[in-house]
Enzyme design. Structure first.
Site, PDB file in Angstrom:
ATOM      1  N   GLU A 133      24.942  30.734  23.393  1.00 48.93           N
ATOM      2  CA  GLU A 133      25.563  29.399  23.516  1.00 48.93           C
ATOM      3  C   GLU A 133      24.715  28.359  24.245  1.00 48.93           C
ATOM      4  O   GLU A 133      25.208  27.638  25.100  1.00 48.93           O
ATOM      5  CB  GLU A 133      26.927  29.547  24.199  1.00 48.93           C
ATOM      6  N   GLU A 241      31.500  37.890  16.681  1.00 48.12           N
ATOM      7  CA  GLU A 241      32.741  37.850  17.484  1.00 48.12           C
ATOM      8  C   GLU A 241      33.911  37.339  16.655  1.00 48.12           C
ATOM      9  O   GLU A 241      34.730  36.553  17.122  1.00 48.12           O
ATOM     10  CB  GLU A 241      32.561  36.928  18.709  1.00 48.12           C
TER      11      GLU A 241
HETATM   12  C1  HXH Z   1      32.705  33.633  23.446  1.00 51.55           C
HETATM   13  N1  HXH Z   1      32.641  32.248  23.731  1.00 51.55           N
HETATM   14  C2  HXH Z   1      31.733  34.443  24.316  1.00 51.55           C
HETATM   15  O1  HXH Z   1      30.497  34.612  23.650  1.00 51.55           O
HETATM   16  C3  HXH Z   1      32.262  35.820  24.671  1.00 51.55           C
HETATM   17  O2  HXH Z   1      31.382  36.442  25.574  1.00 51.55           O
HETATM   18  C4  HXH Z   1      33.623  35.737  25.289  1.00 51.55           C
HETATM   19  O3  HXH Z   1      34.112  37.040  25.600  1.00 51.55           O
HETATM   20  C5  HXH Z   1      34.548  35.031  24.376  1.00 51.55           C
HETATM   21  C6  HXH Z   1      34.093  34.092  23.545  1.00 51.55           C
HETATM   22  C7  HXH Z   1      33.383  31.356  22.840  1.00 51.55           C
HETATM   23  C8  HXH Z   1      33.713  30.068  23.498  1.00 51.55           C
HETATM   24  C9  HXH Z   1      32.757  29.159  23.786  1.00 51.55           C
HETATM   25  C10 HXH Z   1      33.057  27.976  24.435  1.00 51.55           C
HETATM   26  C11 HXH Z   1      34.348  27.695  24.805  1.00 51.55           C
HETATM   27  C12 HXH Z   1      35.321  28.612  24.515  1.00 51.55           C
HETATM   28  C13 HXH Z   1      35.000  29.791  23.878  1.00 51.55           C
HETATM   29  O4  HXH Z   1      34.608  26.541  25.466  1.00 51.55           O
HETATM   30  C14 HXH Z   1      35.254  25.543  24.854  1.00 51.55           C
HETATM   31  C15 HXH Z   1      36.165  24.876  25.595  1.00 51.55           C
HETATM   32  C16 HXH Z   1      36.867  23.861  25.016  1.00 51.55           C
HETATM   33  C17 HXH Z   1      36.586  23.508  23.710  1.00 51.55           C
HETATM   34  C18 HXH Z   1      35.671  24.171  22.981  1.00 51.55           C
HETATM   35  C19 HXH Z   1      34.989  25.202  23.551  1.00 51.55           C
END
Ligand code: HXH
Length: 331
Positions: A133, A241
Site C-alpha cells: 500500500e 486478500e
Molecule cells: C488490508 N488493507 C491490509 O493489507 C491487511 O493487512 C489487513 O489485514 C486488511 C486489509 C486494506 C485497507 C487499506 C486502507 C484502508 C482500509 C483497508 O483505509 C481506508 C480508509 C478509508 C477509506 C479507504 C481506505
C-alpha cells in the site's frame, strides 16, 4: 469431512486457493482450511509490530505456529508483509529521545528486520508482500504521502525493501501489494511505480491485487483492464486478500443482522464472474487468496464501521457453503 467437493482441488489446474489465518482460526476453521484451501497468509502475525514489538526483540511464537500448521497440512504460505505504513511498533521511526531517526538508521532497521524474518521462513514462505500500500489513492502524487518510510527514507525505500528481501532469500517471489488496484486512476499509478521498479532492475516478481471488492464495485471491465495492465509488465499476479462485501463502500448501515437473499444472489453472481475471469487469466494469475474462510471471522465486521456485520466470504457463519461457493464450483 463435509461432503462438498474441495475448492482447491477443483482449482488444482488453475492456481492455488488461499485464505488468511489467525491462531484462533486454525482451531475454529480447521476443517475448512484443511479441505478447501492450499495456501495460507497470516492476517496479522507476520506484520512488523507483531514480529518485532520492541527493538531487537523478536516474537516468532504465533508466526511459527501458523507456519507449523501449514507444513503439517502441506499448504503454501504467502508472507504478509515486510514494509507498510500501518501496524508498525512505535519505536520503529524514533530514537530513544523520541525524535525521528535519520534515513540511514531507518534503512538499517529495515534491512535488519528483513534479514531476520525472511531467512527464518525461507523453506515455507514462497512469496512475500515486500511493500504494501505505498501508492496514494487520489490526487497527482504517486506515492502515499503519509508513510513514515517515505518521509524519512524518500521514494527509494521501495527498491531498498525489494533488494534486502531478495538478498535474504533469492528463491522467494517478491510482490508489490495494494488495494483499490482496479480503480483506473490508482491502477495507472501502481503500474507506473512497478514499471519504474522493473526499469531500475529491482527484484520484483509480481503484483498483488488485494481485491477488497463489494457486490456493486468495481466493474468487471475495470477488473479486467487492471489485470491486463499489470500483466503487460511481464510479472505474475496474485489476488491476495479477496472478499466481496454486501454493502456499497460508503453504505454505513448497521441494522442488518442477516444478509438478504438478494445480496447473497448478487454476491454469487459476482464471485462466479470474477472466478471465470481469473481462470481465463490463469497463465498470469498464480494465486487467488480470500481474506477469510467463513463469514463468522472477517475484518469487515469492523471496517469501515466497527461492529457492523458483513458477509463477504464463501462459507456462512456456520461454515456451510454459500451460493457464492456453489457458483464458483460449477464450470
Ligand atoms: C488490508 N488493507 C491490509 O493489507 C491487511 O493487512 C489487513 O489485514 C486488511 C486489509 C486494506 C485497507 C487499506 C486502507 C484502508 C482500509 C483497508 O483505509 C481506508 C480508509 C478509508 C477509506 C479507504 C481506505
Amino acid at each position: 469431512m463435509n461432503q462438498n467437493q474441495s475448492l482447491y482441488q477443483k482449482y488444482q489446474s488453475y492456481f492455488p486457493i488461499g485464505t488468511c489465518v489467525s491462531p484462533s482460526a486454525l482451531k475454529t476453521h480447521e476443517e475448512l482450511l484443511i479441505n478447501h484451501f492450499n495456501s495460507l497468509t497470516s492476517e496479522n502475525h507476520m506484520k512488523f509490530e507483531a514480529l518485532q514489538p520492541e527493538q531487537d526483540s523478536y516474537d516468532f511464537t504465533v508466526a511459527d505456529q501458523l507456519i507449523a500448521f501449514a507444513k503439517e497440512h502441506n499448504k503454501l504460505v504467502r508472507g504478509h508483509t515486510l514494509v507498510w505504513h500501518n501496524q508498525n511498533p512505535s519505536w520503529l521511526f524514533h530514537d530513544k529521545d523520541g525524535n525521528l531517526v535519520d534515513k540511514d538508521t531507518l534503512l538499517k532497521r529495515m534491512e535488519e528486520h528483513i534479514n531476520t524474518v525472511v531467512p527464518r521462513y525461507k523453506d515455507t514462505v514462497y512469496c512475500w508482500d515486500v511493500v504494501n500500500e505505498a501508492v496514494e489513492d487520489t490526487g497527482s502524487e504517486i506515492l502515499r504521502q503519509n508513510s513514515m518510510w517515505l518521509k524519512i527514507i524518500g521514494p527509494e525505500f521501495i527498491e531498498k525493501a525489494f533488494e534486502f528481501a531478495h538478498a535474504a532469500d533469492p528463491d522467494a517471489l517478491l510482490f508489490y501489494n495494494d488495494y483499490n488496484e482496479s480503480n483506473p486512476v490508482k491502477r495507472d499509478k501502481i503500474y507506473q511505480l512497478v514499471k519504474n521498479l522493473k526499469e531500475k532492475g529491482a527484484p520484483i516478481h509480481g503484483v498483488g491485487l488485494q481485491a477488497h471488492w463489494n457486490i456493486y464495485d468495481p466493474s468487471m471491465d475495470d477488473i479486467r483492464a487492471a489485470i491486463e495492465k499489470y500483466a503487460s509488465l511481464g510479472l505474475q499476479l496474485h489476488i491476495t486478500e479477496m472478499d466481496i462485501s454486501v454493502f456499497k463502500f460508503d453504505d454505513k448501515r448497521t441494522d442488518l443482522m442477516e444478509p438478504t437473499a438478494e445480496m447473497l444472489e448478487k454476491q454469487a453472481e459476482r464471485y462466479e464472474s470474477v472466478f471465470a475471469l481469473f481462470r481465463e487469466y490463469s497463465d498470469v494469475i498464480t494465486n487467488v487468496t480470500l481474506w477469510g474462510a467463513a463469514d463468522d471471522v472477517t475484518w469487515l465486521h469492523n471496517f469501515p464501521v466497527r461492529g457492523r456485520k458483513n458477509w463477504p466470504l464463501l462459507f456462512d457463519m456456520d461454515h456451510n457453503p454459500k451460493p457464492a461457493f456453489d457458483s464458483i464450483m460449477q464450470f
